[in-house]
Design a protein around this motif. Structure first.
Motif, PDB file in Angstrom:
ATOM      1  N   ARG A 156      -9.949   4.344   7.581  1.00 48.02           N
ATOM      2  CA  ARG A 156      -9.168   3.105   7.459  1.00 48.02           C
ATOM      3  C   ARG A 156      -7.979   3.103   8.408  1.00 48.02           C
ATOM      4  O   ARG A 156      -7.660   2.078   9.026  1.00 48.02           O
ATOM      5  CB  ARG A 156      -8.694   2.931   6.012  1.00 48.02           C
ATOM      6  N   GLN A 198      -4.194   8.995 -11.506  1.00 53.41           N
ATOM      7  CA  GLN A 198      -5.226   8.403 -10.648  1.00 53.41           C
ATOM      8  C   GLN A 198      -6.476   9.273 -10.580  1.00 53.41           C
ATOM      9  O   GLN A 198      -7.598   8.749 -10.621  1.00 53.41           O
ATOM     10  CB  GLN A 198      -4.673   8.182  -9.233  1.00 53.41           C
ATOM     11  N   GLY A 201      -3.470   2.979   2.322  1.00 49.11           N
ATOM     12  CA  GLY A 201      -3.386   3.921   1.205  1.00 49.11           C
ATOM     13  C   GLY A 201      -2.579   5.140   1.588  1.00 49.11           C
ATOM     14  O   GLY A 201      -2.011   5.225   2.687  1.00 49.11           O
ATOM     15  N   ARG A 202      -2.523   6.102   0.681  1.00 45.09           N
ATOM     16  CA  ARG A 202      -1.789   7.329   0.958  1.00 45.09           C
ATOM     17  C   ARG A 202      -2.370   8.456   0.114  1.00 45.09           C
ATOM     18  O   ARG A 202      -2.963   8.223  -0.930  1.00 45.09           O
ATOM     19  CB  ARG A 202      -0.300   7.173   0.638  1.00 45.09           C
ATOM     20  N   GLU A 219      -9.661   5.415  -2.982  1.00 43.66           N
ATOM     21  CA  GLU A 219      -9.166   4.972  -1.684  1.00 43.66           C
ATOM     22  C   GLU A 219      -7.701   4.588  -1.731  1.00 43.66           C
ATOM     23  O   GLU A 219      -6.938   4.888  -0.817  1.00 43.66           O
ATOM     24  CB  GLU A 219     -10.016   3.788  -1.196  1.00 43.66           C
ATOM     25  N   ARG A 220      -7.283   3.934  -2.823  1.00 42.99           N
ATOM     26  CA  ARG A 220      -5.876   3.528  -2.918  1.00 42.99           C
ATOM     27  C   ARG A 220      -4.952   4.729  -2.988  1.00 42.99           C
ATOM     28  O   ARG A 220      -3.862   4.720  -2.426  1.00 42.99           O
ATOM     29  CB  ARG A 220      -5.665   2.635  -4.148  1.00 42.99           C
ATOM     30  N   SER A 221      -5.376   5.750  -3.710  1.00 42.60           N
ATOM     31  CA  SER A 221      -4.530   6.929  -3.870  1.00 42.60           C
ATOM     32  C   SER A 221      -4.938   8.056  -2.948  1.00 42.60           C
ATOM     33  O   SER A 221      -4.344   9.123  -2.987  1.00 42.60           O
ATOM     34  CB  SER A 221      -4.595   7.417  -5.327  1.00 42.60           C
ATOM     35  N   ALA A 222      -5.957   7.835  -2.102  1.00 38.46           N
ATOM     36  CA  ALA A 222      -6.452   8.857  -1.173  1.00 38.46           C
ATOM     37  C   ALA A 222      -6.798  10.142  -1.901  1.00 38.46           C
ATOM     38  O   ALA A 222      -6.448  11.226  -1.493  1.00 38.46           O
ATOM     39  CB  ALA A 222      -5.443   9.127  -0.073  1.00 38.46           C
ATOM     40  N   LEU A 268      -9.805   7.566   4.089  1.00 40.62           N
ATOM     41  CA  LEU A 268      -8.422   7.231   4.429  1.00 40.62           C
ATOM     42  C   LEU A 268      -8.236   7.283   5.940  1.00 40.62           C
ATOM     43  O   LEU A 268      -7.626   6.388   6.543  1.00 40.62           O
ATOM     44  CB  LEU A 268      -7.462   8.206   3.736  1.00 40.62           C
ATOM     45  N   ALA A 304       0.820  -1.220   0.000  1.00 38.50           N
ATOM     46  CA  ALA A 304       0.000   0.000   0.000  1.00 38.50           C
ATOM     47  C   ALA A 304       0.840   1.251   0.000  1.00 38.50           C
ATOM     48  O   ALA A 304       0.335   2.341  -0.198  1.00 38.50           O
ATOM     49  CB  ALA A 304      -0.928   0.007   1.222  1.00 38.50           C
ATOM     50  N   GLU A 363      -2.534  11.610  -2.492  1.00 39.03           N
ATOM     51  CA  GLU A 363      -1.839  11.935  -3.728  1.00 39.03           C
ATOM     52  C   GLU A 363      -1.756  13.433  -3.947  1.00 39.03           C
ATOM     53  O   GLU A 363      -0.837  13.921  -4.585  1.00 39.03           O
ATOM     54  CB  GLU A 363      -2.549  11.284  -4.914  1.00 39.03           C
TER      55      GLU A 363
END
Length: 798
Positions: A136, A553, A121-122, A588-591, A133, A15, A124
């Protein structure tokens, strides 16, 4: 044993991107995670260290005091001596950290410390971080049950209220796992009174940090100074126990032939720290080193090559290393060739530079800007040029490097917006006008954006222009036309952008995959807003394909959300569901920040749930949707959201509330609204009347909004006509309710009217079925029974 919810720090977390590749880490990044080294002479303060240890058993420990009070020294000493596992995680907060950038560093710090659960995640983009984010992160920390102590040094540098709000949320929802140690010069924006009331706050204030006369005497003795008790008392009084003042005084007295006399002089003329730094540190250096220090204070960090350029010499590497070894308030950034001055010393030097050499600072900044530009550091180049009021160069860097998109998305957005905040609006040239247009578009100022684009066009038509400014103009034009609902302008700008993109050199074009992705996404969204679903589907599909490269993204998320809405409007629920879920997964993956296009995905899911008569799920997704910023409602999202909300209100037995939702939406839309949007609102209003078994009002709504679409004719001919319908169709008017309006507030979610939408009702041919179903429900259920409203939804969506 390692907690399975927390990754082994030696094993990369999927992640968190690998940051160890060449050129992948900014030199400052590693330094911000490092616990500062202890000074050569350190007075141990066991009482304060014990209070820190006790404080970290609770959620928040606050170490607050003025600059130079010893906050960082104390926290760093405690962090180095802390023996319990896991060790504290350190992060130095920098001025200007926007919420997204702040949380990017926090997550990286937790990852490096081995206490970041997987899959969080983090961020971007710098300016925002989405709430999921933080949810989570808090949930994962709570599940890990392993204490995570996070030291945020210089927390006062985090000025954005959203940062404090996010920290408060994570701390209060992490089940006591996250423990904060904050060093700060000012009162943080956290709700300290709540922490105090619950016994969750440990405070070490300036009064606690002040050196006592005994500690002051120990400090002086550690410097090899034997001072009388009267002298120590006088020095402690004049410095008020200020740690930095005592240390600086001790250094000065070491160089003095009569330390006792120095204390007397200090007390008599109240010498300031600035005077001391200039006279005892700066003046003590040879002329070449003084010149270098005055140049080194210009950027936030200095490289030997840049220092050589600014001084015109070739000895910066050796001189900087010597100054760092001599602790001349200059330190080397760990693991790099860069150096950084102590902030107080840099501030004093800049003031001295302005007084000693008026007008030199802008020239030095201009030189630094060009060096940063030549070495590929566009953002640093822009910041230095802007600080020097060299607006043409600053704007030109963004335009010529096709980096104007950084004003709209990315981690540099907040820093660049601040850099250009003082740029005059009437500068000549296309580049300043284009930057101004992008900034105004980011602020939602469409009128100002249009005016700036008009100025840019005048300069672009004045003579031969390279393709880069024209491409930037077209890209901003696509986004501005989309925001304004001007399909013709959007199409024209997109066509021009596609043509110009192939004239840009391949290396530069390859560095910006976000440009074609943003252009296609903007055009597809504009087609969708105009009701051209087939064309929108084709373009948005191409936009998704163009957004598969790294760095795209956000365009990918946006295009997937719009494509999901297209599928829903066309009745393809499975595809709509898949695209919406993928868009949210990308976010969510890239916030990606929770803006209107993330809400669009939730509203599409709400529309799918409404089609399946799952009102609970529909309400849940509507709650997760948010209202976008901007004064201009979007017809596409306004109309479709109103249809969803009105259907739910009707299903809840509140037909008056459903009609009020539709009336509010029609009022919010531009006049005249797009035909398709007007049709969708009319059909929804007709269904609301039919749910109440009022066929006369339902037909009046259709008659008041004549349409060339065949569904309207089918609806009118198929609907059972009320008896004695002798009056001719009335001219179109706002959605008639057919009944006096309710005096009580509707049971609607009016805050979602301008959020983003699902789809309008697609099958007009079911209207006659709605009428008969509604009559049956009216005869079989009591007034206000929600069951009587479901027939309309079922018939219309069948």
């Amino acid at each position: 044993m390692q907690n399975p919810a927390v990754p082994d720090p030696a094993v990369p977390d999927p992640a968190v991107p690998d940051r160890a590749g060449p050129g992948s880490i900014d030199p400052l990044l590693a330094a911000r995670f490092a616990v500062p080294a202890a000074p050569k002479i350190l007075v141990r303060r066991p009482g304060l260290l014990d209070r820190l240890t006790a404080g970290t058993r609770g959620p928040v420990t606050l170490v607050a005091g003025p600059a130079g009070a010893g906050k960082t020294v104390l926290a760093a000493q405690w962090a180095r001596e802390h023996t319990a596992l896991p060790p504290p995680v350190w992060l130095t907060v920098e001025p200007g950290d926007a919420p997204g950038l702040f949380w990017a560093y926090v997550l990286e710090a937790l990852h490096r410390g081995g206490v970041l659960p997987v899959g969080v995640g983090r961020p971007e983009r710098a300016e925002e971080v989405d709430h999921p984010l933080l949810v989570r992160l808090a949930d994962a920390l709570a599940a890990s049950r392993q204490p995570a102590i996070l030291v945020l040094d210089q927390f006062d540098a985090a000025s954005a209220p959203e940062i404090a709000a996010g920290l408060h949320f994570v701390v209060t929802h992490a089940a006591g796992v996250l423990r904060l140690v904050l060093t700060t010069r000012t009162e943080p924006l956290l709700p300290l009174h709540r922490y105090r009331a619950h016994g969750d706050l440990t405070e070490i204030r300036n009064a606690d940090l002040m050196f006592t006369p005994a500690e002051g005497e120990l400090l002086l003795h550690s410097h090899g100074l034997e001072i009388s008790r009267a002298g120590v008392a006088l020095l402690a009084e004049r410095t008020a126990g200020w740690a930095a003042g005592l240390r600086l005084s001790a250094l000065a007295m070491q160089r003095s032939t009569d330390p006792e006399a120095f204390i007397g002089a200090f007390a008599a003329d109240r010498t300031t720290i600035a005077d001391y730094l200039l006279s005892e540190v700066f003046a003590a250096q040879p002329p070449a080193a003084q010149e270098l220090l005055l140049c080194a204070c210009i950027p936030d960090r200095i490289h030997p090559e840049l220092a050589d350029l600014l001084t015109g010499r070739r000895d910066a590497d050796w001189t900087l290393a010597r100054l760092a070894r001599a602790h001349a308030f200059l330190e080397r950034v760990e693991g790099s060739a860069w150096y950084r001055l102590h902030p107080l010393f840099a501030e004093v030097l800049r003031a001295h530079l302005s007084q000693r050499y008026p007008g030199l600072e802008p020239r030095l900044r201009a030189q630094a800007a060009r060096w940063f530009a030549d070495t590929g550091r566009v953002t640093d180049a822009v910041a230095q040029a802007a600080a020097a009021d060299d607006w043409q160069f600053a704007a030109g860097q963004l335009v010529d490097n096709l980096a104007v998109g950084r004003l709209l998305t990315g981690l540099d957005t907040a820093r660049l917006a601040q850099a250009f905040a003082a740029m005059p609006a009437d500068l000549p040239g296309a580049a300043p006008a284009l930057v101004d247009a992008a900034l105004r578009l980011a602020d939602g100022d469409l009128t100002g954006c249009t005016a700036a684009l008009t100025r840019a066009d005048e300069f672009l038509r004045a003579g031969p222009v390279a393709p880069e400014p024209q491409l930037v103009r077209s890209m901003v034009g696509v986004l501005a036309g989309r925001a304004a609902g001007d399909l013709a302008a959007t199409r024209q700008a997109a066509t021009t952008a596609d043509r110009l993109l192939h004239t840009v050199p391949q290396p530069l074009r390859g560095q910006h995959p976000e440009i074609p992705a943003m252009v296609l996404g903007g055009l597809g969204s504009a087609e969708l807003g105009a009701g051209h679903l087939d064309r929108a589907e084709q373009i948005l599909t191409d936009a998704v394909t163009a957004s598969e490269r790294p760095g795209t993204q956000q365009p990918l998320r946006d295009s997937l959300g719009s494509l999901a809405l297209v599928e829903l409007l066309q009745g393809r629920l499975r595809q709509a569901l898949a695209h919406s879920r993928r868009a949210l997964a990308v976010a969510e993956r890239s916030a990606v920040p929770p803006d209107d296009l993330v809400g669009l995905s939730h509203l599409v899911l709400a529309g799918v749930a409404a089609e399946h008569d799952d009102r609970a799920a529909a309400h849940t997704h509507l709650d997760l949707a948010i209202e976008p910023a901007g004064p201009r409602p979007d017809p596409m999202t306004t109309a479709t959201a109103a249809v969803i909300c009105s259907r739910l209100a009707t299903a809840d037995g509140d037909w008056r509330g459903a009609l009020e939702i539709l009336r509010t939406a029609e009022t919010a839309l531009v006049h005249p609204p797009p035909q398709w949007a007007a049709d969708e609102l009319v059909i929804a209003a007709s269904c609301a009347h039919l749910a109440h078994a009022d066929t006369r009002a339902a037909l009046e709504v259709l008659d008041a909004a004549p349409s060339g679409r065949p569904e309207h004719a089918v609806d009118r001919n198929a609907s059972p006509a009320p008896a004695a319908r002798a009056t001719p169709p009335r001219p179109r008017r706002p959605m008639p309710t057919g009944r006096p309006q309710s005096t009580s507030p509707p049971k609607s979610r009016t805050g979602l009217l301008t959020a983003t939408g699902s789809r309008a009702i697609r099958a007009r041919a079911g209207l006659s079925s709605c009428a008969s179903t509604a009559r049956c429900n009216r005869s079989s259920t009591g007034p206000g029974d929600p069951a009587r409203s479901t027939g309309c939804g079922e018939a219309v969506t069948s």
